[in-house]
Scaffold this motif. Structure first.
Motif, PDB file in Angstrom:
ATOM      1  N   GLY A 137       0.829  -1.194   0.000  1.00 41.66           N
ATOM      2  CA  GLY A 137       0.000   0.000   0.000  1.00 41.66           C
ATOM      3  C   GLY A 137       0.864   1.243   0.000  1.00 41.66           C
ATOM      4  O   GLY A 137       2.034   1.196   0.401  1.00 41.66           O
TER       5      GLY A 137
ATOM      6  N   ARG B 157      -5.578  -0.335   0.284  1.00 37.37           N
ATOM      7  CA  ARG B 157      -4.579  -0.634   1.321  1.00 37.37           C
ATOM      8  C   ARG B 157      -5.195  -1.435   2.458  1.00 37.37           C
ATOM      9  O   ARG B 157      -4.655  -2.456   2.877  1.00 37.37           O
ATOM     10  CB  ARG B 157      -3.970   0.677   1.854  1.00 37.37           C
ATOM     11  CG  ARG B 157      -2.880   0.455   2.886  1.00 37.37           C
ATOM     12  CD  ARG B 157      -2.146   1.748   3.192  1.00 37.37           C
ATOM     13  NE  ARG B 157      -3.037   2.737   3.781  1.00 37.37           N
ATOM     14  CZ  ARG B 157      -2.901   3.218   5.018  1.00 37.37           C
ATOM     15  NH1 ARG B 157      -1.925   2.795   5.801  1.00 37.37           N
ATOM     16  NH2 ARG B 157      -3.735   4.124   5.474  1.00 37.37           N
TER      17      ARG B 157
ATOM     18  N   SER C 244       2.572  -2.717   4.370  1.00 37.76           N
ATOM     19  CA  SER C 244       1.936  -1.411   4.545  1.00 37.76           C
ATOM     20  C   SER C 244       2.504  -0.719   5.781  1.00 37.76           C
ATOM     21  O   SER C 244       3.037  -1.369   6.691  1.00 37.76           O
ATOM     22  CB  SER C 244       0.420  -1.567   4.710  1.00 37.76           C
ATOM     23  OG  SER C 244      -0.202  -0.308   4.958  1.00 37.76           O
TER      24      SER C 244
ATOM     25  N   GLU D  77      -3.256  -3.372  -7.880  1.00 38.16           N
ATOM     26  CA  GLU D  77      -3.981  -3.202  -6.615  1.00 38.16           C
ATOM     27  C   GLU D  77      -4.991  -4.327  -6.409  1.00 38.16           C
ATOM     28  O   GLU D  77      -5.180  -4.802  -5.283  1.00 38.16           O
ATOM     29  CB  GLU D  77      -4.646  -1.830  -6.585  1.00 38.16           C
ATOM     30  CG  GLU D  77      -3.629  -0.700  -6.451  1.00 38.16           C
ATOM     31  CD  GLU D  77      -4.225   0.674  -6.661  1.00 38.16           C
ATOM     32  OE1 GLU D  77      -3.542   1.661  -6.318  1.00 38.16           O
ATOM     33  OE2 GLU D  77      -5.367   0.781  -7.155  1.00 38.16           O
TER      34      GLU D  77
END
Length: 213
Positions: A53, A122, A102, A91
């Motif tokens: 992310g 994310r 992340s 993504e």
């Protein structure tokens, strides 16, 4: 870093690591950037599919650049030359990656994690999908309780991220959240993780440095 801050952050991080483990989240503390980076890289096996992310923390640690040199399939959504359609594909594929990386907007010393996200690309893989999720945060992200952590995420991290992304939202003018309805708003989703339902899937690496926003 001065020795007083290093000492304080190490004690704070150690308490937070114990609290995270109590919530079935693997956790460890690494005092320096290089040690943290090498540890995280050691957790990513050769040949793994890796998603990530958007995160200033990952960039400041040098993790993304290091992964570009590794024998992994990096879903490299952050490349500046990437077509929008390819970024969207990466993504989506991150939802089923072997490993997802992340940062964390804020976390509480009692082991709860707070995230604010715009599109959900994310937070979605953090919650479900990838076999393992590695989350990284500088000790500057640790707050005493959940209320303070959410305040930090919304009133500190979100305006700075909006400014970084050149969004012309009210918060980039005033430096504070207005709970706006602006089309450029980046805080669409607020997610709190109280506990990992499956031990071993989520892992938090705390670093004894100021990282991210």
């Amino acid at each position: 870093m001065n020795t007083e801050r290093a000492w304080f952050w190490s004690r704070l991080a150690e308490r937070t690591v114990e609290a995270l483990r109590d919530r079935q989240i693997e956790a460890s503390y690494r005092p320096g950037l290089e040690e943290a980076r090498e540890y995280i890289l050691s957790r990513i096996p050769e040949g793994a599919t890796v998603g990530y992310g958007g995160s200033r923390t990952l960039v400041e640690l040098g993790l993304i650049e290091a992964l570009r040199q590794r024998k992994v399939e990096l879903l490299d959504r952050g490349r500046s030359d990437l077509p929008a359609a390819t970024r969207s594909d990466y993504e989506r594929r991150a939802l089923t990656a072997d490993i997802f990386l992340s940062g964390i907007n804020a976390l509480s010393a009692d082991g709860r994690l707070g995230f604010i996200d715009c599109y959900g690309n994310r937070v979605a893989p953090i919650l479900f999908g990838p076999a393992r999720v590695l989350l990284v945060a500088g000790a500057n992200k640790i707050e005493p309780d959940l209320s303070a952590a959410l305040y930090r995420a919304k009133e500190v991290a979100a305006p700075m991220n909006a400014y970084r992304l050149a969004r012309r939202t009210p918060c980039t003018q005033s430096g504070r959240c207005h709970d706006c309805r602006h089309e450029g708003r980046i805080c669409s989703y607020t997610v709190i993780i109280d506990r990992a339902p499956r031990p071993g899937r989520l892992e938090v690496v705390l670093v004894g440095e100021a990282l991210g926003l």
